[in-house]
Design an enzyme around this catalytic site. Structure first.
Site, PDB file in Angstrom:
ATOM      1  N   ASP A 102       0.851  -1.199   0.000  1.00  0.00           N
ATOM      2  CA  ASP A 102       0.000   0.000   0.000  1.00  0.00           C
ATOM      3  C   ASP A 102       0.888   1.250   0.000  1.00  0.00           C
ATOM      4  O   ASP A 102       2.101   1.164   0.141  1.00  0.00           O
ATOM      5  CB  ASP A 102      -0.957   0.000   1.199  1.00  0.00           C
ATOM      6  CG  ASP A 102      -0.222   0.133   2.534  1.00  0.00           C
ATOM      7  OD1 ASP A 102       0.619  -0.740   2.824  1.00  0.00           O
ATOM      8  OD2 ASP A 102      -0.464   1.101   3.271  1.00  0.00           O
ATOM      9  N   GLU A 153       2.258  -9.958   0.555  1.00  0.00           N
ATOM     10  CA  GLU A 153       2.571  -8.538   0.488  1.00  0.00           C
ATOM     11  C   GLU A 153       4.066  -8.355   0.732  1.00  0.00           C
ATOM     12  O   GLU A 153       4.792  -9.324   1.008  1.00  0.00           O
ATOM     13  CB  GLU A 153       1.746  -7.753   1.529  1.00  0.00           C
ATOM     14  CG  GLU A 153       1.835  -6.256   1.292  1.00  0.00           C
ATOM     15  CD  GLU A 153       0.752  -5.433   1.983  1.00  0.00           C
ATOM     16  OE1 GLU A 153      -0.162  -6.017   2.583  1.00  0.00           O
ATOM     17  OE2 GLU A 153       0.837  -4.191   1.918  1.00  0.00           O
TER      18      GLU A 153
HETATM   19  O1  9MR Z   1       2.485  -6.522   9.127  1.00  0.00           O
HETATM   20  C1  9MR Z   1       1.198  -6.439   9.702  1.00  0.00           C
HETATM   21  C2  9MR Z   1       0.798  -7.804  10.194  1.00  0.00           C
HETATM   22  O2  9MR Z   1       1.661  -8.213  11.232  1.00  0.00           O
HETATM   23  C3  9MR Z   1      -0.633  -7.775  10.665  1.00  0.00           C
HETATM   24  O3  9MR Z   1      -1.033  -9.075  11.003  1.00  0.00           O
HETATM   25  C4  9MR Z   1      -1.526  -7.216   9.560  1.00  0.00           C
HETATM   26  C5  9MR Z   1      -2.971  -7.123   9.962  1.00  0.00           C
HETATM   27  O4  9MR Z   1      -3.164  -6.180  10.935  1.00  0.00           O
HETATM   28  O5  9MR Z   1      -1.079  -5.926   9.182  1.00  0.00           O
HETATM   29  C6  9MR Z   1       0.224  -5.924   8.673  1.00  0.00           C
HETATM   30  O6  9MR Z   1       0.600  -4.651   8.351  1.00  0.00           O
HETATM   31  C7  9MR Z   1       0.100  -4.093   7.161  1.00  0.00           C
HETATM   32  C8  9MR Z   1      -0.215  -2.644   7.510  1.00  0.00           C
HETATM   33  O7  9MR Z   1      -1.293  -2.602   8.389  1.00  0.00           O
HETATM   34  C9  9MR Z   1      -0.457  -1.789   6.293  1.00  0.00           C
HETATM   35  N1  9MR Z   1       0.595  -1.913   5.338  1.00  0.00           N
HETATM   36  C10 9MR Z   1       0.841  -3.278   4.924  1.00  0.00           C
HETATM   37  C11 9MR Z   1       1.201  -4.144   6.101  1.00  0.00           C
HETATM   38  C12 9MR Z   1       1.549  -5.578   5.671  1.00  0.00           C
HETATM   39  O8  9MR Z   1       0.449  -6.329   5.280  1.00  0.00           O
END
Ligand code: 9MR
Ligand code: ZN
Length: 556
Positions: A164, A528
Site C-alpha cells: 500500500d 505482500e
Molecule cells: O504486518 C502487519 C501484520 O503483522 C498484521 O497481522 C496485519 C494485519 O493487521 O497488518 C500488517 O501490516 C500491514 C499494515 O497494516 C499496512 N501496510 C501493509 C502491512 C503488511 O500487510
C-alpha cells in the site's frame, strides 16, 4: 484496472519444477551447505552446469518434519568448496542452480537495499536509477489533520510502507533502525557498496535512510509528539503511486510513534555526525523534543483506526519497549546516566529485551546500551548480552527440531512469517557478533530458507533464484504492466491463518504451515511486501557478508 492477477483463471499459482531444495543464491565457500530432499534416497551428487559430477555423498535421514509435513533427507555438501555454479541431484530429481562464491550474497544484498529506493514517495524515480521501473512524483499534495481538516501539514517523502502507499511512523522507524544498525555493526560491508541511487555525502545505505529520516522528522507535531501515520482514508486501488491523488490525512499522535521517533533520530544523530553536522543536530533536536513530550506524559497513548479509515493500524498494547528503546538511544547519544536509570527501571516491567520487530523494540534499546561507549553500568550491559545469548540458545533448539533448520515455532507461520524468520536470524547474528557464540550457521540457515531451502522450494525474494516469487501484493508492480517484478522485495511468506479472501480460498485446511503460501498479488496476508520485512533481510545479509565474505574472519 488490469485484473491479470486477480482473475482465478490466469492466476500465477505454480509449483516448483525442482524436487530438491537449496539456497538458490548459493553459499560462501566456508559456509555449511545442506540440500533438503523431501523423499527417500540414499545418495546424492553435485553437478556443474555442464552436468559433470563434482561431488557426491550419502544422505542422512532427518525424519518427519512438523513444519512442512515432509519426510526429510539431508544432503550435506559442506566439504565441497569449489567456486562455481551447480545443482544437487538425487533419486532422479534435481535442485535449482546455485553458486558457491566469495560474493554470493552481494547481488541479493544490493537488491534488498535498493528496494527502499524503489519505495520512495514524493519524488520521481528517475530512469537512470530505476530503469524500467521509473515513475513520476507521487503523493505530493498537502496532507491535513484527520481531526481538523483546516490544518495542513507538509509531510511529503519517506518510503511507501508496503504494497500500500501508506506511511507509518512506527514501521518506518523500525525499518530505518534495522538498516542503521546493519551499518553500525557491519560497516565494511556497506561502506564500499554502490546501490545505484542518487549520491549523497555518505555511504549509500545512509543516503537511503536519510530519505526516510527526513520524512519521519516531518511527522513531529508542534508540541513534540509524533503523528502515528500518513495515509489516504482508504487504501488506493491497484494504480501507480502518481495516479493516487486522494486527499492525504495525518492521524493522531501516539506515544509509540513518539518514542520510536525519538529513538531512531537519536540513533541516527550519532551515525550522521561524521558526515553532516547540521543534519545530526537536527536529528538530535527532534529526538529531544520528542523525549520532552514523553517525559511529560507517562500514560500510554495507543492508536486505533478512526471510523471510515481502513489503512494500516499498527496498534500496540503498550509503549514500554518503545520508551525503553528511546531511553537507550538517548543514553548512547549523550552518555547521560539518567537515561540509563530510566532504561533499567523500565526493563523490570516484563517486555522482551531482545524484541526486534515493529511492535516490540526492546532489542534495539538493548543494542544501544551494549554498543554505547560512554561510562555505563556494565552489569546491566552484560545482562542484556546474556538475554541475546539465551534467546539464541532457545532458537537453536527450535531449528534443531526442524528438517529445514528454521528457528521458528509453528505459531510463527503467521502474517509476515518471513519477518519472524529474519528477526530470529538477526538474534543469531547479534549473539555471535556480540558474545562470540558460534551461531553463524544458524543465522545462515534462516537466509537459506528465505532463498529457497524451504518446503515449497521457492525464493521469497523477487529477482533472486531460478524459482522465485514474482507477483507480490505490491501496487506499482501490478500497475506497471511489466512482467518481471521490481527486484529485491521480500514477500510476507507462509501464513497458516489465511487473512484475506484469496488465501482463504486457496489454502486448504490442514495444509502444513510451511506450505501455506501462494505467489499471487491478490493475497495480502501471504504475499505482500513491507519495508520492515526487507530491513531484517538487509541486516542478516550484512552479517553474513561480514562473517563469510572476501575479507571476513573465515577466510583470513
Ligand atoms: O504486518 C502487519 C501484520 O503483522 C498484521 O497481522 C496485519 C494485519 O493487521 O497488518 C500488517 O501490516 C500491514 C499494515 O497494516 C499496512 N501496510 C501493509 C502491512 C503488511 O500487510
Ligand atoms: Zn508516494
Amino acid at each position: 484496472m488490469d485484473s491479470r492477477y486477480f482473475d482465478r483463471d490466469t492466476t500465477k499459482l505454480k509449483t516448483t519444477p525442482f524436487g530438491i531444495f537449496t539456497d538458490q543464491a548459493g553459499y560462501f565457500p566456508a559456509m555449511s551447505k545442506k540440500a533438503v530432499i523431501p523423499f527417500e534416497c540414499d545418495s546424492f551428487e553435485v553437478t556443474d552446469i555442464n552436468g559433470k559430477v563434482c561431488f557426491s555423498g550419502k544422505t542422512t535421514h532427518f525424519g518427519m518434519d512438523e513444519h512442512s509435513g515432509d519426510d526429510v533427507y539431508i544432503a550435506d555438501l559442506t566439504d565441497f568448496c569449489e567456486k562455481g555454479s551447480y545443482r544437487v541431484n538425487a533419486g532422479g530429481k534435481t535442485s535449482a542452480v546455485f553458486t558457491i562464491s566469495d560474493d554470493v550474497y552481494s547481488p541479493v544484498l544490493h537488491d534488498t537495499l535498493k528496494a527502499f529506493y524503489f519505495l520512495r514517495c514524493g519524488c520521481e524515480l528517475d530512469e537512470r536509477y530505476a530503469g524500467v521501473y521509473k515513475h513520476g512524483k507521487c503523493h505530493t499534495g498537502k496532507a491535513v489533520l484527520w481531526d481538523d481538516n483546516s490544518v495542513a501539514v507538509d509531510a511529503c517523502g519517506g518510503w511507501h510502507d508496503a504494497g500500500d502507499y501508506g506511511r507509518y511512523v512506527t514501521a518506518g522507524a523500525c525499518a530505518a533502525a534495522h538498516l542503521l544498525y546493519a551499518y553500525k555493526m557491519f560497516p565494511r560491508v556497506f561502506d564500499r557498496m554502490d546501490m545505484d541511487i542518487p549520491k549523497g555525502n555518505a555511504p549509500d545505505i545512509l543516503t537511503e535512510c536519510r530519505y526516510e529520516l527526513e520524512w519521519l522528522m516531518k511527522m513531529q507535531s508542534p508540541d513534540g509528539g509524533a503523528y502515528h501515520k500518513l495515509t489516504t482514508k482508504v487504501h488506493a486501488p491497484f494504480i501507480m503511486p502518481e495516479d493516487d491523488r486522494e486527499q492525504l490525512f495525518v492521524f493522531l499522535v501516539s506515544s509509540m510513534a513518539t518514542a520510536d521517533l525519538a529513538a531512531v533520530c537519536a540513533l541516527a544523530s550519532g551515525i550522521y555526525r561524521e558526515y553532516d553536522g547540521g543534519f545530526a543536530e537536527k536529528l538530535k533536536n527532534t529526538a529531544e523534543k520528542a523525549m520532552a513530550w514523553l517525559g511529560s506524559r507517562d500514560e500510554f497513548i495507543g492508536f486505533t483506526n478512526p471510523h471510515g479509515c481502513n489503512t494500516g493500524g499498527y496498534g500496540e498494547r503498550d509503549d514500554l519497549s518503545n520508551r525503553y528503546w528511546a531511553y537507550g538511544e538517548m543514553f548512547a547519544l549523550t552518555g547521560e546516566r539518567i537515561y540509563e536509570e530510566q532504561m533499567k527501571s523500565l526493563a523490570e516491567r516484563g517486555f522482551p529485551l531482545t524484541g526486534l520487530g515493529y511492535s516490540e523494540m526492546g532489542g534495539l534499546g538493548s543494542l544501544a546500551h551494549i554498543l554505547c561507549t560512554f561510562e555505563k553500568d556494565t552489569d546491566f550491559s552484560h545482562k542484556l548480552k546474556d538475554a541475546f545469548a539465551h534467546r539464541a540458545g532457545y532458537l537453536r533448539t527450535l531449528s534443531d527440531k526442524c528438517g529445514y533448520d528454521v528457528a521458528m515455532h509453528i505459531g510463527e507461520y503467521c502474517w509476515g512469517s518471513n519477518m519472524n524468520l529474519l528477526k530470529n536470524g538477526m538474534i543469531f547474528a547479534i549473539d555471535e557478533h556480540l558474545n562470540g557464540n558460534d551461531r553463524a550457521s544458524n543465522a545462515a540457515s534462516q537466509m537459506h530458507y528465505l532463498l529457497g531451502a524451504n518446503a515449497l522450494g521457492i525464493s521469497y525474494v523477487t529477482g533472486t533464484g531460478e524459482f522465485r516469487c514474482n507477483y507480490p501484493h505490491l501496487r506499482p508492480s501490478f500497475a506497471d504492466g511489466i512482467e518481471e517484478c521490481i527486484p529485491g522485495m521480500v514477500a510476507g511468506g507462509p501464513n497458516h491463518i489465511p487473512g484475506d479472501p484469496f488465501a482463504k480460498e486457496v489454502i486448504k485446511p490442514g495444509t502444513p504451515p510451511m506450505k501455506c503460501y501462494a505467489d499471487d498479488a491478490a493475497s495480502y496476508s501471504l504475499n505482500e511486501i513491507t519495508i520492515y520485512w526487507n530491513s531484517p533481510a538487509v541486516f542478516l545479509l550484512g552479517f553474513l557478508c561480514d562473517r563469510y565474505g572476501d575479507d571476513g574472519q573465515e577466510s583470513l
